[in-house]
Design a protein around this motif. Structure first.
Motif, short mmCIF file in Angstrom:
data_model
loop_
_atom_site.label_atom_id
_atom_site.label_comp_id
_atom_site.label_asym_id
_atom_site.label_seq_id
_atom_site.Cartn_x
_atom_site.Cartn_y
_atom_site.Cartn_z
N ALA A 41 0.83 -1.21 0.00
CA ALA A 41 0.00 0.00 0.00
C ALA A 41 0.86 1.26 0.00
O ALA A 41 0.53 2.24 -0.67
CB ALA A 41 -0.93 -0.01 1.20
N GLU A 90 -1.88 -11.62 -4.70
CA GLU A 90 -2.46 -11.25 -3.41
C GLU A 90 -1.52 -10.32 -2.65
O GLU A 90 -1.95 -9.37 -1.99
CB GLU A 90 -2.74 -12.50 -2.57
N ALA A 262 -6.74 -10.64 -1.75
CA ALA A 262 -6.26 -9.48 -0.99
C ALA A 262 -7.43 -8.67 -0.43
O ALA A 262 -7.35 -8.12 0.67
CB ALA A 262 -5.38 -8.60 -1.87
N ARG A 265 -8.47 -10.47 2.68
CA ARG A 265 -7.45 -10.23 3.72
C ARG A 265 -7.63 -8.84 4.34
O ARG A 265 -7.65 -8.68 5.56
CB ARG A 265 -6.06 -10.35 3.09
N ASP A 266 -7.78 -7.83 3.49
CA ASP A 266 -7.87 -6.46 3.99
C ASP A 266 -9.22 -6.20 4.66
O ASP A 266 -9.29 -5.40 5.60
CB ASP A 266 -7.64 -5.48 2.85
N ALA A 269 -8.85 -7.72 8.14
CA ALA A 269 -7.94 -6.91 8.95
C ALA A 269 -8.59 -5.59 9.36
O ALA A 269 -8.30 -5.06 10.45
CB ALA A 269 -6.65 -6.66 8.17
N PHE A 270 -9.45 -5.06 8.52
CA PHE A 270 -10.12 -3.80 8.84
C PHE A 270 -11.20 -3.99 9.90
O PHE A 270 -11.33 -3.20 10.84
CB PHE A 270 -10.74 -3.22 7.56
N ARG A 373 -4.62 3.66 3.73
CA ARG A 373 -5.05 2.25 3.62
C ARG A 373 -4.99 1.78 2.17
O ARG A 373 -4.78 0.61 1.89
CB ARG A 373 -6.47 2.08 4.14
N LEU A 375 -7.29 1.06 0.10
CA LEU A 375 -8.20 -0.03 -0.27
C LEU A 375 -8.75 0.17 -1.68
O LEU A 375 -9.18 -0.80 -2.32
CB LEU A 375 -9.35 -0.11 0.74
N HIS A 378 -7.44 -1.96 -5.00
CA HIS A 378 -7.90 -3.26 -5.46
C HIS A 378 -8.86 -3.11 -6.64
O HIS A 378 -8.73 -3.81 -7.65
CB HIS A 378 -8.57 -4.02 -4.31
#
Length: 417
Positions: A41, A90, A262, A265-266, A269-270, A373, A375, A378
């Motif tokens: 990131a 990923e 991914a 995963r994110d 984690a968030f 982040r 995000l 992606h």
């Protein structure tokens, strides 16, 4: 910019060496993938080109994965390649695309080039050399010919032309250049010219400005009177079925599957550490909210379907490769099946992963939008990959085959009619 140097690891395998198992490959490369993922990131935020990640992979001879044992490579299978590309995607979706031309060149050698010519190039790959790409031309040139030319110059050739979408070439040691060779008898044919990335007359420009895959170095490469040795020119046949187009497209699809993983995963984690909830929510914490749980479950479903689909197509390509290894002709029906399955996979995966990239933001409020982040990368990266070899044509190819028996197009070009 400096190219990644070849590793100093020896390219000669010990007598009786065997190809590594999938477990051995995972143990070898997963620590590198984890290292790559740690700052993906941040690299995206800073637009820091991925020289270090490429070097980390090179130190473990990732580029030698599909090089046969007899040439000093790891001797990995097609299926193992795509499993690892999904994991690499990923970690950072730029990396599989950076290396797409490299692995595509290895597959071209295996599938389309006389085995007697493999030795020098396979040994270079086994030693850690990375091959880049210079194929696509901008503008309204003809579909049938390339504007990049090879012209005779005594006992050698001279290469001239401009290429764009030169993915990975900033990171490469050698460049695989598609060119129109102008022969002495007035005829011409399409060839691959292999030139050192830092040869005189080669200019690599970091001018890719797409909103996704920003570190893939998919910019301009210019060739001005570049000398090419005759043995560095490879002729390939474009009018017969080949596994090459499926390989190139499946690398994009493996990257999309990696992006889907991914996203999961994110998302996890968030959500897991969050305490803030909405007064009209359905749980005491976000992780206990059934609606959030449903979104995360749907994201995981997309990742599973994308991964499984890529693996299914990879098994078909693996079957093609095993025919080659046995010295047997590959049935045309199998090549048709693999090409059509790749098209089906693209038509099915793309929309699902793009939707997952959007639904990811349903798990949180405005804090999910923070740039640190990243995000958003992606969806942007998935959208960029989906724009290659446009998806709108893939469903039509499959439908035309089913309705009319029309054979798929294995090589295609971009230009004016």
């Amino acid at each position: 910019m400096e190219s990644i140097q070849a590793t100093t690891r020896p390219a000669v395998q010990a007598p009786g060496a065997q190809a590594p198992s999938s477990q051995q490959l995972a143990a070898r490369f997963r620590p590198v993938f984890q290292r790559i993922a740690e700052h993906a990131a941040q690299r995206e935020n800073d637009r820091e080109l991925a020289y270090e990640p490429v070097a980390w992979l090179n130190a473990e001879r990732f580029g030698a994965l599909r090089v046969p044992l007899e040439h000093g490579g790891l001797g990995g299978s097609v299926e193992q390649l795509y499993d690892l590309l999904i994991e690499l995607g990923e970690a950072d979706s730029n990396l599989p695309q950076i290396l797409r031309a490299h692995f595509g060149f290895i597959e071209r050698l295996l599938a389309e080039i006389d085995p007697a010519l493999h030795g020098p190039w396979m040994r270079l790959a086994a030693e850690g050399v990375i091959f880049g790409n210079a194929t696509t031309e901008l503008g309204d040139g003809s579909l049938k010919t390339l504007q990049t030319t090879l012209k005779r110059d005594g006992d050698a050739w001279r290469l001239d032309g401009d290429k764009f979408y030169s993915t990975g070439t900033l990171y490469a040691d050698w460049i695989s250049v598609s060119a129109q060779r102008l022969n002495d008898d007035g005829s011409s044919d399409r060839v691959i010219a292999l030139v050192p990335a830092e040869a005189q007359g080669v200019e690599r420009v970091d001018d890719w400005r797409g909103f996704g895959q920003r570190l893939s170095a998919s910019g301009t490469t210019r060739f001005r009177n570049v000398r090419v040795k005759p043995e560095n020119v490879l002729l390939y046949v474009r009018d017969q079925p080949t596994p090459l187009t499926a390989h190139f497209q499946l690398t994009h699809l493996a990257t999309l599957a990696g992006i889907a993983r991914a996203i999961v995963r994110d998302a996890v984690a968030f959500v897991q550490p969050r305490k803030r909830i909405y007064s009209h929510g359905s749980g005491d914490t976000p992780r206990e909210d059934p609606l959030v749980q449903q979104v995360v479950g749907q994201l995981a479903s997309t990742a599973f379907i994308a991964t499984s689909t890529v693996q299914a197509v990879a098994r078909g390509l693996g079957e093609v490769d095993r025919f080659r290894q046995r010295g047997e002709a590959v049935p045309e029906s199998l090549l048709f099946e693999v090409e059509l399955n790749t098209a089906k996979a693209q038509a099915g995966i793309v929309d699902a992963v793009l939707q997952a990239g959007t639904r990811l933001f349903d798990i949180g409020g405005a804090s999910a939008l923070q740039e640190d982040r990243r995000l958003d990368r992606h969806w942007r990266n998935a959208r960029t990959l989906a724009s290659h070899n446009p998806t709108i044509y893939k469903g039509r190819v499959v439908g035309e085959y089913l309705l009319n028996g029309t054979r798929p197009t294995f090589y295609w070009a971009v230009g004016s009619a």
